[in-house]
Design an enzyme around this catalytic site. Structure first.
Site, PDB file in Angstrom:
ATOM      1  N   TRP A 237       0.919  -1.123  -0.127  1.00 44.34           N
ATOM      2  CA  TRP A 237       0.272  -0.117   0.096  1.00 44.34           C
ATOM      3  C   TRP A 237       0.650   1.149   0.094  1.00 44.34           C
ATOM      4  O   TRP A 237       0.247   2.156  -0.200  1.00 44.34           O
ATOM      5  CB  TRP A 237      -0.676   0.076   1.254  1.00 44.34           C
ATOM      6  CG  TRP A 237       0.228  -0.526   2.530  1.00 44.34           C
ATOM      7  CD1 TRP A 237      -0.725  -1.928   2.937  1.00 44.34           C
ATOM      8  CD2 TRP A 237      -0.193   0.586   3.666  1.00 44.34           C
ATOM      9  NE1 TRP A 237      -0.157  -1.594   4.393  1.00 44.34           N
ATOM     10  CE2 TRP A 237       0.363  -0.695   4.713  1.00 44.34           C
ATOM     11  CE3 TRP A 237       1.414   1.836   3.433  1.00 44.34           C
ATOM     12  CZ2 TRP A 237       1.567   0.104   5.510  1.00 44.34           C
ATOM     13  CZ3 TRP A 237       1.662   2.186   4.625  1.00 44.34           C
ATOM     14  CH2 TRP A 237       1.999   1.242   5.846  1.00 44.34           C
TER      15      TRP A 237
ATOM     16  N   LYS B 122      -2.710  -8.556  -7.716  1.00 43.29           N
ATOM     17  CA  LYS B 122      -3.938  -8.005  -6.607  1.00 43.29           C
ATOM     18  C   LYS B 122      -2.414  -7.210  -5.651  1.00 43.29           C
ATOM     19  O   LYS B 122      -1.568  -7.172  -4.930  1.00 43.29           O
ATOM     20  CB  LYS B 122      -3.193  -9.720  -5.374  1.00 43.29           C
ATOM     21  CG  LYS B 122      -4.242  -9.869  -5.152  1.00 43.29           C
ATOM     22  CD  LYS B 122      -3.574  -8.879  -3.482  1.00 43.29           C
ATOM     23  CE  LYS B 122      -5.436  -8.942  -1.769  1.00 43.29           C
ATOM     24  NZ  LYS B 122      -4.608  -8.181  -1.144  1.00 43.29           N
TER      25      LYS B 122
ATOM     26  N   GLU C 230      10.425  -9.220  -2.541  1.00 49.70           N
ATOM     27  CA  GLU C 230      10.875  -7.739  -2.385  1.00 49.70           C
ATOM     28  C   GLU C 230      10.313  -7.210  -0.864  1.00 49.70           C
ATOM     29  O   GLU C 230       9.110  -6.992  -0.962  1.00 49.70           O
ATOM     30  CB  GLU C 230      10.728  -6.935  -3.306  1.00 49.70           C
ATOM     31  CG  GLU C 230      12.127  -5.567  -2.757  1.00 49.70           C
ATOM     32  CD  GLU C 230      11.232  -4.584  -2.037  1.00 49.70           C
ATOM     33  OE1 GLU C 230      11.655  -4.189  -1.131  1.00 49.70           O
ATOM     34  OE2 GLU C 230      10.250  -3.162  -1.955  1.00 49.70           O
TER      35      GLU C 230
ATOM     36  N   CYS D 238      10.629   0.964   2.669  1.00 49.73           N
ATOM     37  CA  CYS D 238      11.089  -0.658   3.015  1.00 49.73           C
ATOM     38  C   CYS D 238      12.615  -0.343   2.774  1.00 49.73           C
ATOM     39  O   CYS D 238      13.128  -0.723   3.491  1.00 49.73           O
ATOM     40  CB  CYS D 238      10.700  -1.873   1.802  1.00 49.73           C
ATOM     41  SG  CYS D 238      11.328  -1.091   0.414  1.00 49.73           S
TER      42      CYS D 238
ATOM     43  N   GLU E 205      11.359  -3.714  11.674  1.00 52.70           N
ATOM     44  CA  GLU E 205      10.833  -2.184  11.130  1.00 52.70           C
ATOM     45  C   GLU E 205       9.350  -2.442  12.225  1.00 52.70           C
ATOM     46  O   GLU E 205       8.292  -3.130  11.791  1.00 52.70           O
ATOM     47  CB  GLU E 205      10.583  -3.383   9.748  1.00 52.70           C
ATOM     48  CG  GLU E 205      10.306  -2.458   8.680  1.00 52.70           C
ATOM     49  CD  GLU E 205      10.046  -2.806   7.596  1.00 52.70           C
ATOM     50  OE1 GLU E 205      10.452  -2.057   6.035  1.00 52.70           O
ATOM     51  OE2 GLU E 205       9.599  -4.295   7.391  1.00 52.70           O
TER      52      GLU E 205
END
Length: 496
Positions: free
Chosen positions: A155, A179, A254, A288, A389
């Site tokens: 997102w 998707k 990824e 990321c 994270e």
């Protein structure tokens, strides 16, 4: 009376379709904190329809027999259409994920270059003639598409991260089922419509929207899906890889990161401060590649942190559509709660909150899902806020003594997506780049990407590469062809 939400439909086999079950998912505007649109809540039956359409398109003469040059020209047409609709698509993304319009519009204006680049590579996919040790045998290789590719996207930058998969997959001759995240699907549905306008045959590009728990397994394990290209968290990525592995599918992943942004005492401090800000507070930390671990040489730590906090304090939070906004909301209510939980963890671990540390106040922020830019000092490399994270605007400042200490702390992490190095010493920059366990290393810059350069991670940050010439290899398979030039066929019971 409740205002009816705008509804967006999937593209399957060239048609705009709702879900087989007729249900919808609300898409929320993170700045308003309320629903603004709806997308179909798909079922496994919808996955079946989309994959079947993609496989039929892959086998159809309209796509199978098109020349590579013509395939490339279709990608160039898409690039022109994206360029035309960049502002509209960027506005849809901002409504869906709350990132700054300035960043989303910049991405949309840059995205066409991927389609032009890979359009140019489409007719440069070459096999080779093999000079074998076999007499009177002609041996050559063909580079062929895999088939149906499932592209599963997150997102935070839906169209950019989709493009990193889609442009290469189409250039190689595959068909695709997309998707998108259930939290940010709208821009993808609008984007997918451009491929029909560009002249792609029906079924080459398809979409399914919905919750991963309801349709993810059906897509990943479908027998007609040849490859899964996934971007998202490492836990979900591991699950995707395991399920795809059970069915012997190609996979590229990824995944997440916890990147070290390393500042040496010879770095231009003001530039490094800006680089640290760019690494974590741009996009509200929801990237990321976020430089969420700031390693600062101990001899300059106090001066650096003082300037860093002053700069970060000046960042303006507000409406992501406004040009003067620096930090927008996080994308989902769930992510807001996650980030705030990690801030509490940081405090409980004994780190010092030097800036931020909660939800900001202000009428101009309304009911938006905002988190203050937060800086922790006194962070030990073993703390959870330094190892896990967070995916939000939370920075951990970790001191180091020398180059060896910096490398040790930077590499003591499960992830390896990216790293930054700030120094005026070229020998040090080269040494650090060679020894950092990361797929991308930036020196005296941060968050630079290009369609020409490969991107991907080490360790738990993923498998495979996106962008650059390496990317198209991820969507091809090699066939070896042997042709005998001999007059006869000798003993059939021995290996030739």
């Amino acid at each position: 009376m409740t205002e009816r939400l705008e509804q967006f439909r999937n593209v399957v086999g060239g048609k705009r379709v709702e879900s087989a079950g007729g249900q919808w998912i609300d898409s929320h505007d993170p700045y308003a904190g309320s629903a603004w649109a709806q997308v179909p809540r798909c079922t496994p039956d919808d996955v079946e329809a989309a994959v079947t359409a993609a496989r039929n398109a892959f086998e159809s003469p309209e796509w199978r027999d098109i020349t590579p040059s013509a395939r490339g020209k279709l990608l160039w047409k898409v690039a022109d259409l994206i360029e035309r609709d960049a502002e509209r698509l960027a506005r849809l993304e901002v409504r869906d994920n709350g990132k700054l319009f300035a960043e989303m519009h910049g991405q949309l204006r840059y995205i066409p270059e991927w389609y032009r680049y890979f359009g140019g590579l489409a007719d440069k996919i070459e096999g080779s003639v093999i000079p074998t040790d076999k007499a009177q045998i002609f041996n050559y290789t063909l580079r062929e598409p895999l088939g149906v590719v499932a592209a599963i996207t997150p997102w935070n930058s839906p169209l950019l991260l989709l493009t990193w998969k889609l442009a290469a997959a189409l250039a190689a001759g595959n068909t695709v089922v997309i998707k998108p995240s259930e939290h940010a699907s709208v821009s993808t549905l609008a984007f997918a419509e451009l491929f029909e306008e560009a002249g792609f045959p029906p079924g080459v590009v398809n979409t399914v929207t919905g919750f991963g728990a309801e349709i993810g397994d059906a897509l990943v394990t479908h027998p007609k899906v040849a490859k899964v290209a996934f971007t998202g968290g490492d836990a979900t990525g591991a699950s995707v890889a395991a399920k795809a592995g059970e069915h012997i599918k190609h996979v590229s992943l990824e995944l997440g990161g916890k990147s070290a942004n390393i500042v040496f005492d010879d770095a231009p401090i003001d530039d490094a401060v800006r680089g640290a800000i760019a690494g974590i507070f741009a996009a509200s930390g929801q990237t990321c590649i976020a430089g969420s671990r700031l390693l600062v040489q101990r001899s300059i730590q106090d001066e650096f942190v003082e300037k860093l906090v002053a700069f970060a304090r000046s960042a303006k939070l507000g409406n992501p559509m406004d040009e003067d906004t620096n930090v927008g909301p996080v994308t989902t209510r769930q992510q807001l709660d996650t980030v705030l939980k990690y801030i509490d963890i940081g405090r409980s671990e004994g780190a010092t909150c030097a800036l931020g540390g909660g939800r900001p106040e202000g009428t101009e922020l309304g009911d938006g899902w905002f988190v203050e830019p937060t800086i922790f000092t006194g962070v030990d490399n073993d703390m959870r806020i330094a190892q896990e994270e967070i995916f939000g605007p939370v920075l951990s400042v970790i001191p180091f003594d020398d180059e060896a200490d910096a490398l040790k702390k930077a590499n003591q992490i499960a992830y390896g997506l990216a790293a930054g190095v700030w120094t005026q010493s070229m020998p040090r920059a080269i040494r650090m780049a060679a020894r950092l366990e990361a797929g991308t290393v930036w020196v005296n810059t941060y968050r630079a990407v290009s369609y020409t350069s490969p991107f991907g991670g080490y360790k738990r940050s993923g498998l495979g590469r996106e962008s650059g010439q390496k990317a198209i290899e991820e969507y091809l398979q090699t066939k070896s062809v042997w042709i005998s030039c001999a007059d006869g066929f000798s003993n059939p019971f021995v290996l030739r």
